[in-house]
Design an enzyme around this catalytic site. Structure first.
Site, short mmCIF file in Angstrom:
data_model
loop_
_atom_site.label_atom_id
_atom_site.label_comp_id
_atom_site.label_asym_id
_atom_site.label_seq_id
_atom_site.Cartn_x
_atom_site.Cartn_y
_atom_site.Cartn_z
N MET B 1 -72.05 -105.67 11.25
CA MET B 1 -71.50 -104.69 10.31
C MET B 1 -71.66 -103.27 10.84
O MET B 1 -70.72 -102.71 11.34
CB MET B 1 -72.21 -104.83 8.97
CG MET B 1 -71.66 -105.97 8.15
SD MET B 1 -71.83 -105.72 6.38
CE MET B 1 -73.57 -105.95 6.13
N CYS B 2 -72.80 -102.68 10.73
CA CYS B 2 -73.08 -101.27 11.03
C CYS B 2 -72.59 -100.37 9.88
O CYS B 2 -71.60 -100.67 9.24
CB CYS B 2 -72.45 -100.76 12.32
SG CYS B 2 -73.08 -101.58 13.79
#
Lengths: 262, 321
Positions: B1-2
């Site tokens: 994701m981040c």
């Protein structure tokens, strides 16, 4: 009224309390406005997942991703925005969002109705199979992508690739269309379509910016993700199309048409 | 994701460090591996280097003072006087004195490459107002270690990382400084799939890369365009055509912050504008952290769009062609 303050609880605890309250209220046969109020949601994810009782729930503020996923029969009002995947897989019930919705709003809903007063992000109504979604603002990229049934109504304009690879269902748009997606076509309104639009908007008590009869209608061309030829090889696309046309003429309703390959 | 975050103050500098840390705390669930900030303070007359002295990950603390000394020697070789040096274990900062002729972009590249000839030394950032502060761990960890909350700045970007493309260590954390280009940094959520091809092209032009991380490419790629006279708007618009993959990224220069979002809209990003600032984040949950738990008017920009917010707030919008 049951009030749940989300600020001091983790999401699992919030949802456990929500579901327990919903069950209890229904057992007691409680009636009335705003039976459950969730305060301080702070746009956190997964709020209200798995509510399967016909209660009224107000979320005071914004909710994050996957809000009200896997629900059946609640009436929900979110006073802020919602993130991605709102009301995922809804079976029945009514959802209302005062602000904007993120991407894949109403993904895979089977029935029930969703109203978003603001804009919806990309791919609203993706793989929806029934029910209705109304967006009062503008719809983002690929609205109605791969939809299989139900009705998507956009009162503003629609961005690129509207109805990309839709297989069935109907999209009605009041405003401008940036571009149509693959396998989506514009068609004339049929008898009953204007009434259907008016009926859905009426359920939400929403005024239409234009007369229901002036909406643009989009359906699947049914060439991309449908077999042109049945496995038995008996029914070719054009024949099927002819049979369908006859069926439409016969009972005047697209939704109930079925044809048997056997 | 981040998770990504950015803030641009409209009039005067604001509590940039605190705001970014709060936003990153709000979206730490998107990336627990590492956290970082690129903040822009008041421009100074001398260059500021933020250094990482354990780039070979030997964890041999005995090496660090010697490595720092070698960096100082390199600066002396380039006739740059050092005003101040700060040093905490493997992290260091060197503030240089004003030079008779302020080093231009080409000089900074030469000096940066020379510094990084020192084994085990990596420059996290170089510039007149940019500070890149990053490490493994959470936003809280970062604040405890570097005390970044009091940082007053005009604008900045931040990142929480869920590693997908390369190792988890301080070097591969975001933000990425555009190696060799002063005061340019990026944060990125996504994957660049034509990374190797573009990296080779840029290497052929003489640019160096520090990591195997695809996001580092975006920084150098954009800085190269902007150094060759393109506006941030033009560079971002071109990136939609030339970068392949999924991305929502932010780029920051002393002038402001810009974003680009891929054509499919695979990665989220919401924007909220108030009288005081423009805030950008992967999720609204981050914006709630700085706007005090209220219903906020935020919107998700369309796929295939770019936009820049300059400090004078002449925002411009470019759509996908």
């Amino acid at each position: 009224m049951v009030q749940i303050d989300a600020s001091e609880l983790d999401v699992r605890a919030i949802n456990t309390r929500l579901r327990a309250a919903a069950e209890r209220l229904c057992e007691n046969g409680a009636q009335g406005e705003e039976q459950i109020v969730l305060t301080n949601p702070d746009a956190r994810h997964n709020l209200g997942v798995g509510v399967v009782h016909p209660v009224k729930l107000t979320i005071q503020g914004s909710a994050g991703y996957f809000c009200m996923g896997l629900c059946d029969s609640p009436t929900v009002h979110v006073t802020g925005n919602v993130g991605w995947g709102f009301a995922d897989n809804l079976l029945s019930g009514a959802m209302e969002v005062d602000g904007n919705a993120g991407a894949v709003c109403g993904v895979a809903i089977r029935d029930g109705r969703i109203l978003v007063h603001g804009n919806v992000g990309s791919r609203a109504g993706q793989v929806m199979k029934g029910g209705s979604i109304v967006c009062r603002g503008d719809a983002g990229y690929r609205a109605g992508s791969m939809m299989m049934g139900g009705v998507l109504i956009v009162l503003g304009s629609a961005a690129e690739a509207l109805g990309e690879f839709m297989m069935d269902g109907e999209i009605y748009v009041a405003g401008a269309i940036a571009s149509l997606g693959q396998d989506a076509v514009q068609t004339d309104l049929r008898d009953g379509d204007a009434e259907k639009i008016a009926d859905i908007l009426g359920q939400h008590r929403v005024d239409s910016p234009i007369a229901p009869g002036q909406f643009k209608k989009f359906i699947s061309d049914q060439r991309a993700l449908r077999y042109q030829e049945y496995e038995s090889g008996e029914l070719l696309f054009d024949e099927a199309q002819e049979q369908k046309t006859e069926a439409v003429t016969a009972d005047g309703n697209r939704d109930v048409m079925t044809f048997d390959a056997d | 994701m981040c998770g990504i975050a950015g803030i641009v103050y409209k009039a005067e500098a604001g509590a940039c460090g605190r705001a970014l840390l709060n936003m990153l705390c709000g979206c730490q669930h998107r990336g627990p591996d590492s956290t970082g900030l690129a903040v822009y303070g008041e421009a100074t007359d001398g260059l500021v280097f933020r250094l990482f002295l354990d780039a070979d990950l030997s964890h041999d603390s005995g090496n660090w003072p010697a490595r720092l000394q070698r960096v100082q020697d390199v600066l002396c070789d380039h006739t740059i006087d050092i005003r101040d040096t700060w040093h905490d274990n493997e992290f260091a900062m060197i503030t240089c004195d004003q030079q008779s002729g302020i080093p231009g972009a080409a000089d900074i590249q030469t000096i940066s490459y020379a510094i990084e000839e020192t084994p085990g030394v990596e420059i996290f950032s170089a510039g007149y107002s940019l500070h890149v502060i990053k490490d493994v761990g959470t936003a809280d960890d970062l604040d405890r270690k570097f005390d970044c909350a009091p940082f007053i700045g005009t604008h900045g970007i931040g990142h929480v990382r869920l590693a997908t493309e390369s190792d988890v260590n301080p070097s591969t954390s975001h933000p990425f400084w555009a190696y060799g280009f002063n005061d340019v940094a990026i944060v990125h959520n996504g994957q660049i799939t034509n990374y190797f091809k573009l990296k080779r092209l840029l290497q052929q032009r003489g640019y160096r890369f520090r990591t195997e991380n695809d996001s580092e490419l975006i920084a150098v790629y954009l800085a190269d365009k902007m150094t060759h006279g393109q506006s941030m708007d033009d560079a971002l618009a071109q990136s939609l055509d030339e970068l392949d993959g999924t991305f929502s990224f932010l780029v920051a220069t002393p002038e402001g912050v810009g974003y680009a979002k891929d054509r499919i809209g695979a990665k989220p990003m919401v924007v909220c504008e108030t009288d005081e600032f423009v805030a950008v984040a992967s999720e609204e949950v981050s914006l709630q952290q700085i706007l005090g738990h209220q219903t906020i008017p935020c919107f998700e920009p369309y796929p295939g769009t770019t936009r820049t917010w300059s400090r004078s707030m002449q925002a411009s919008l470019t759509s996908a062609r």
